[in-house]
Design an enzyme around this catalytic site. Structure first.
Site, PDB file in Angstrom:
ATOM      1  CG  HIS A 191      -1.812   1.196   1.324  1.00 30.79           C
ATOM      2  ND1 HIS A 191      -2.953   1.246   2.056  1.00 30.79           N
ATOM      3  CD2 HIS A 191      -1.692   2.449   0.784  1.00 30.79           C
ATOM      4  CE1 HIS A 191      -3.518   2.436   1.962  1.00 30.79           C
ATOM      5  NE2 HIS A 191      -2.757   3.185   1.209  1.00 30.79           N
TER       6      HIS A 191
ATOM      7  CG  PHE B 126      -2.153   2.937  -5.487  1.00 27.94           C
ATOM      8  CD1 PHE B 126      -2.400   3.663  -4.331  1.00 27.94           C
ATOM      9  CD2 PHE B 126      -1.883   1.566  -5.343  1.00 27.94           C
ATOM     10  CE1 PHE B 126      -2.371   3.065  -3.068  1.00 27.94           C
ATOM     11  CE2 PHE B 126      -1.862   0.963  -4.097  1.00 27.94           C
ATOM     12  CZ  PHE B 126      -2.099   1.705  -2.961  1.00 27.94           C
TER      13      PHE B 126
ATOM     14  CG  HIS C 292      -2.531   9.042  -3.289  1.00 26.85           C
ATOM     15  ND1 HIS C 292      -3.319  10.123  -2.937  1.00 26.85           N
ATOM     16  CD2 HIS C 292      -2.376   8.312  -2.150  1.00 26.85           C
ATOM     17  CE1 HIS C 292      -3.615  10.044  -1.661  1.00 26.85           C
ATOM     18  NE2 HIS C 292      -3.069   8.961  -1.158  1.00 26.85           N
ATOM     19  CD  GLU C 293       0.228   5.354  -1.067  1.00 26.18           C
ATOM     20  OE1 GLU C 293       0.935   5.371  -0.052  1.00 26.18           O
ATOM     21  OE2 GLU C 293      -1.011   5.505  -1.021  1.00 26.18           O
TER      22      GLU C 293
ATOM     23  CE  LYS D 190      -2.386  11.316   2.871  1.00 21.29           C
ATOM     24  NZ  LYS D 190      -3.624  10.536   3.047  1.00 21.29           N
ATOM     25  CG  HIS D 191       2.102   8.658   2.310  1.00 23.11           C
ATOM     26  ND1 HIS D 191       1.615   9.008   3.553  1.00 23.11           N
ATOM     27  CD2 HIS D 191       1.039   8.164   1.620  1.00 23.11           C
ATOM     28  CE1 HIS D 191       0.313   8.733   3.616  1.00 23.11           C
ATOM     29  NE2 HIS D 191      -0.063   8.225   2.459  1.00 23.11           N
TER      30      HIS D 191
HETATM   31  P1  5GP Z   1      -3.434   6.699   1.548  1.00 19.23           P
HETATM   32  O1  5GP Z   1      -4.176   5.739   2.420  1.00 19.23           O
HETATM   33  O2  5GP Z   1      -2.139   6.135   1.048  1.00 19.23           O
HETATM   34  O3  5GP Z   1      -3.286   8.053   2.103  1.00 19.23           O
HETATM   35  O4  5GP Z   1      -4.409   6.859   0.273  1.00 19.23           O
HETATM   36  C1  5GP Z   1      -4.657   5.836  -0.618  1.00 19.23           C
HETATM   37  C2  5GP Z   1      -5.268   6.456  -1.881  1.00 19.23           C
HETATM   38  O5  5GP Z   1      -4.908   5.694  -3.014  1.00 19.23           O
HETATM   39  C3  5GP Z   1      -6.785   6.513  -1.844  1.00 19.23           C
HETATM   40  O6  5GP Z   1      -7.205   7.739  -2.401  1.00 19.23           O
HETATM   41  C4  5GP Z   1      -7.207   5.384  -2.771  1.00 19.23           C
HETATM   42  O7  5GP Z   1      -8.393   5.649  -3.446  1.00 19.23           O
HETATM   43  C5  5GP Z   1      -6.049   5.322  -3.748  1.00 19.23           C
HETATM   44  N1  5GP Z   1      -5.831   3.953  -4.212  1.00 19.23           N
HETATM   45  C6  5GP Z   1      -5.690   3.605  -5.486  1.00 19.23           C
HETATM   46  N2  5GP Z   1      -5.506   2.277  -5.572  1.00 19.23           N
HETATM   47  C7  5GP Z   1      -5.531   1.784  -4.315  1.00 19.23           C
HETATM   48  C8  5GP Z   1      -5.397   0.476  -3.779  1.00 19.23           C
HETATM   49  O8  5GP Z   1      -5.222  -0.520  -4.451  1.00 19.23           O
HETATM   50  N3  5GP Z   1      -5.460   0.371  -2.418  1.00 19.23           N
HETATM   51  C9  5GP Z   1      -5.654   1.454  -1.621  1.00 19.23           C
HETATM   52  N4  5GP Z   1      -5.720   1.258  -0.298  1.00 19.23           N
HETATM   53  N5  5GP Z   1      -5.789   2.693  -2.100  1.00 19.23           N
HETATM   54  C10 5GP Z   1      -5.724   2.866  -3.439  1.00 19.23           C
END
Ligand code: 5GP
Length: 263
Positions: free
Chosen positions: A98, A148, A151-152, A155-156
């Site tokens: 994740h 994804f 985003h990771e 954000k992180h």
């Molecule tokens: P986090 O928990 O890392 O702050 O946010 C996860 C973000 O990634 C969410 O907006 C979620 O919709 C998106 N995302 C895309 N694909 C995945 C996945 O396979 N698993 C998860 N947990 N989040 C995902």
């Protein structure tokens, strides 16, 4: 007041001489003032101690650990919301990454630390095939995974960019996944993704016996309301490579017996 008297008369008269010539009331005032000075010094000491403690607290807060989270795809999909397989096909029946999240040691975490260092897939082109296997997206609508990953990172990942650049960040997460095979660890203790229920304590102890550190288990709820094994957190140092004991665990609740759904 005592200080003012001293400095005014310093050249000609000693302080004791001066005091002896003052009326009793004035001496009492000097005594009270000196007690007040002692208190004031005491308070100044306490304030400096407090400032020191705040500095120690800030250091403690700013010292980073990193949470590394793997999710069980069966539990991501087995909810009311359901899931979508990535455009590259169904991911393996294995825990998927994740993210790698820099955390303060008090459990809070920074986010979106550098808008000038956005995700750039060209920096990790050699890692993409591994990411498609081990860091697959299950969010809808179906996509390749780059939403994804981006985003990771944004954000992180940007919050530990001084230690791990984009390539090192993704590589560190992938290498940890290769090093710690959570599914193999659980299966070798007879804990299988077969839709059965297993005690939370046996899942935790199996992992901590195998890796030497306590994991945090996060559950979610399936369509029938059963608590199920969703994500496993372990902590690593800020280099992203060595496991450490988690300074704090997130809050959350699993049942004492949880489902391990198939995928
Ligand atoms: P986090 O928990 O890392 O702050 O946010 C996860 C973000 O990634 C969410 O907006 C979620 O919709 C998106 N995302 C895309 N694909 C995945 C996945 O396979 N698993 C998860 N947990 N989040 C995902």
């Amino acid at each position: 007041m005592l200080m003012r008297l001293q400095s005014k008369n310093k050249s000609s008269t000693s302080l004791d001489d001066l005091k002896s010539r003052l009326p009793l009331e004035a001496n009492l005032m000097i005594k009270r003032s000196s007690t007040r000075n002692k208190w004031s010094n005491h308070l100044k000491g306490a304030a400096s101690e407090a400032r020191k403690n705040i500095r120690v607290y800030s250091l403690y807060r700013s010292a980073m650990a990193t949470s590394r989270i793997e999710a069980w795809p069966g539990s991501y999909c087995d909810t009311k919301k359901s899931c979508c397989y990535p455009t590259t096909g169904k991911p393996p029946s294995d825990f998927g990454i994740h993210g790698l999240w820099p955390n303060y040691k008090d459990g809070s975490y920074p986010s979106n630390c550098d808008p000038n260092n956005s995700y750039d897939q060209s920096k990790i082109s050699d890692l993409i095939s591994r990411m498609q296997q081990d860091w697959a997206t299950l969010a809808c609508p179906s996509n390749s995974g780059s939403t994804f990953w981006s985003h990771e990172w944004d954000k992180h990942g940007t919050c530990s960019e001084s230690v791990l650049d984009q390539h090192s960040y993704f590589r560190a997460a992938l290498n940890l996944k290769s090093k710690i095979d959570l599914l193999q660890i659980l299966q070798s203790a007879g804990i299988n993704p077969d839709g059965g229920f297993y005690s939370l304590s046996s899942i935790k102890s199996t992992i901590s016996n195998a890796i030497g550190y306590t994991p945090y288990i996060e559950c979610n709820v399936d369509e029938d309301g059963n608590s199920q094994l969703y994500q496993i957190y372990v902590c690593v140092d800020s280099s992203g490579s060595n496991l450490i004991e988690c300074p704090v665990f997130p809050r959350g609740k699993c049942g004492s017996s949880i489902e391990f759904p198939s995928f």
